[in-house]
Design a protein around this motif. Sequence first.
Motif, mmCIF file in Angstrom:
data_model
loop_
_atom_site.group_PDB
_atom_site.id
_atom_site.type_symbol
_atom_site.label_atom_id
_atom_site.label_comp_id
_atom_site.label_asym_id
_atom_site.label_seq_id
_atom_site.Cartn_x
_atom_site.Cartn_y
_atom_site.Cartn_z
ATOM 1 N N ARG A 1 8.556 -0.954 6.985
ATOM 2 C CA ARG A 1 8.237 0.327 7.602
ATOM 3 C C ARG A 1 6.738 0.591 7.468
ATOM 4 N N VAL A 2 6.126 0.892 8.612
ATOM 5 C CA VAL A 2 4.676 1.086 8.673
ATOM 6 C C VAL A 2 4.390 2.585 8.785
ATOM 7 N N PRO B 1 0.840 -1.209 0.000
ATOM 8 C CA PRO B 1 0.000 0.000 0.000
ATOM 9 C C PRO B 1 0.870 1.252 0.000
ATOM 10 N N ASP B 2 0.265 2.355 -0.359
ATOM 11 C CA ASP B 2 0.983 3.625 -0.348
ATOM 12 C C ASP B 2 1.532 3.924 1.047
ATOM 13 N N GLY B 3 2.788 4.398 1.063
ATOM 14 C CA GLY B 3 3.414 4.779 2.327
ATOM 15 C C GLY B 3 4.157 3.652 3.016
ATOM 16 N N PRO C 1 -2.945 -5.918 3.128
ATOM 17 C CA PRO C 1 -2.389 -7.001 2.307
ATOM 18 C C PRO C 1 -0.938 -6.693 1.906
ATOM 19 N N ILE C 2 -0.064 -7.677 2.056
ATOM 20 C CA ILE C 2 1.349 -7.587 1.665
ATOM 21 C C ILE C 2 1.613 -8.691 0.641
#
Length: 671
Positions: free
Chosen positions: A115-116, A78-80, A125-126
């Motif tokens: 990194r979160v 996801p973005d970020g 989802p990854i």
Amino acid sequence: MMAVIRCLLALLALWVVPAHAQVAPPTHIAPELAVEQAAVPGAEVTLALAFRPEAGWHGYWSNPGDAGYGMRLDWTLPDGWSVGDPLYPVPQRLLIGGLMNHVYEGPYAVLLPLRVPAGASGIVPIQVQAEWLACTDQICVPESATLTLRLAVTGSGLPLPVRDTRFDQWRAALPPLIDQPARFELTEEALRIAIPLPASAPLGAPHLFLQTEQVVDYGGEQRFFRAGDLLVAELPRASLRTQPQTIAGVLTTGEGMQGLRFAGIPGPVPSGGDPVGDAAAPNAPFWALIGGALLGGLILNLMPCVFPILSLKALTLARAGESAGGARREALAYSAGVLLACLALGGLLLALRAGGSQIGWAFQLQQPAVVVALLVLSLAITANLAGLYELPALSFTRAGGRSSAFATGLLAAFVATPCTGPFMAAAMGAALLLPWWQGLVLFAILGLGLALPFLALGFVPALRRMLPRPGAWMQRLQRVLAVPMGLTALGLLWLAWRLGGTGFALLALALAVLVVGLLVLWRRSEWAKLAGAAALCVAVAAVLPFAHAEPAASDDAGLLAPEPFSEAALAQARASGKPVFVWFTADWCLTCKVNEGAAIEREATRAAFEQAGAVALRGDWTRSDPAITRFLTAHGAAGVPLYLWYAPGAEAQVLPQVLSPGILPELARRR
């Protein structure tokens, strides 16, 4: 009601895929994507790519070595969100067909920091598309899988998965990072790295895995030296010879010991130090090394490199029969001279090596000044034997005595030890690696072996009775033995030319002739002429250093047409899959020259090498060469000759120091 149903579905999703992916379709190396625990917004969480190879299969480290390729990852996030650099466990070495591979032959896991972002929430989802190479000793198969997981983020009001305790074991397998930067230098021959490591840290047999690619020969021989709180590693260069600005890698300190990860920047790397690892631990026990040094010194009396002083020994042997007391005194004086010279040379050698100099046994004959001094001395002895004068210290008639025997012993040890002979090689190689006092013991035992025949003659009357009685024949023999001593002077003159060029050799000869003239004038008490000759001697000696020039390389390549030795050339030759013969020689080593004429530079050897496609490399140690010295030391050799045979895909086979005519053709035919 709908809210309750949605909550139950969310709980069901967490129960089905709480934090790791389903195992990918069947492969030879089964992959799994896992996460250690729930993610915290604004922090990092650790992912793992765990691999389980089938029996007989292996995967690869980030730098695979001479073959294969490392893992490739393509993330969908996801973005970020972002993933950091992979962290690998310590790899293993696998040598196949002369190629060094960095592999994992059992289960292993690569950890990755995820990194979160601060605003993360819910179930995220990854996904990663992973590619890797699975190999056996015979075949390789590219494999891939798409791995996914649904990662829960704390603070979302949802039940969180239990922490995955497998990460404790996976993290323990990672080499810790040394908190100080390493320094490295790149030369034509090697990459030299100084890695911070306390002097008290235990070391077994270290090995360095370089993560930076295309810099070193992965299968080349690595050498390690202790320099205080630094461990200096020397790795042979690769053929591509890239010039990195930074390096990284993993140092293993021995079997079963923890690996250490390091990062390096350009900077000075100290020279010298105490060898560690395989080269620092002689295989033979100390008592066996003492026996080898004694036998080596004894056999040195018969080696070709001792021929220049046979004249001195023959006359001393003859005089041993004059009286029992005189024979014992001269035997002790001669032995004292031999022992003193061996201890002095050995002590100087050990001191210079401890100070960082890369030198080996017979280092004195690599110095032009020493060669000139020996030339002057040998010509003076030649004139003495020819009857131009007779000096007490160099007399071999009744006027000699203990001072003459002592001087003979000094000269015998100084001139007779350029080459290493059978039994002596291992002992002298170990003397450079053992503690200094043990090294000096071995040098003293070598001198004892060299002096042993004279001690036996001095203290065993039966042996003395076997010698001819003294008489007028000694004067005639003295004149005859001026010939081999003169040939020795010619050999030293040739060596002076090889070391310093034509002008240097001619001036060295002029100095030797002037010294002989001085001695003649001194014995005749012609003081006016003596003063003029002395002034001329001083003038020539003052000019001599300025005449020294590096001579051009010889155009005579020999029958085998060898390439000059370098570790890069050796690595390239071994990688070709052909047999490789490497020999180390010097112009002052008579054993080397005898071997070259009797076994190396022969038509039969050339024909066998051409049929086998063998590669020949020659290391010329006539002049000091630190790279050759380091290589000799790493192979437990204190000097030349050294002969190595590399069969395709095999390690070095050390050949005898006295080569038989058929040994090289036989090795070539075994291909």
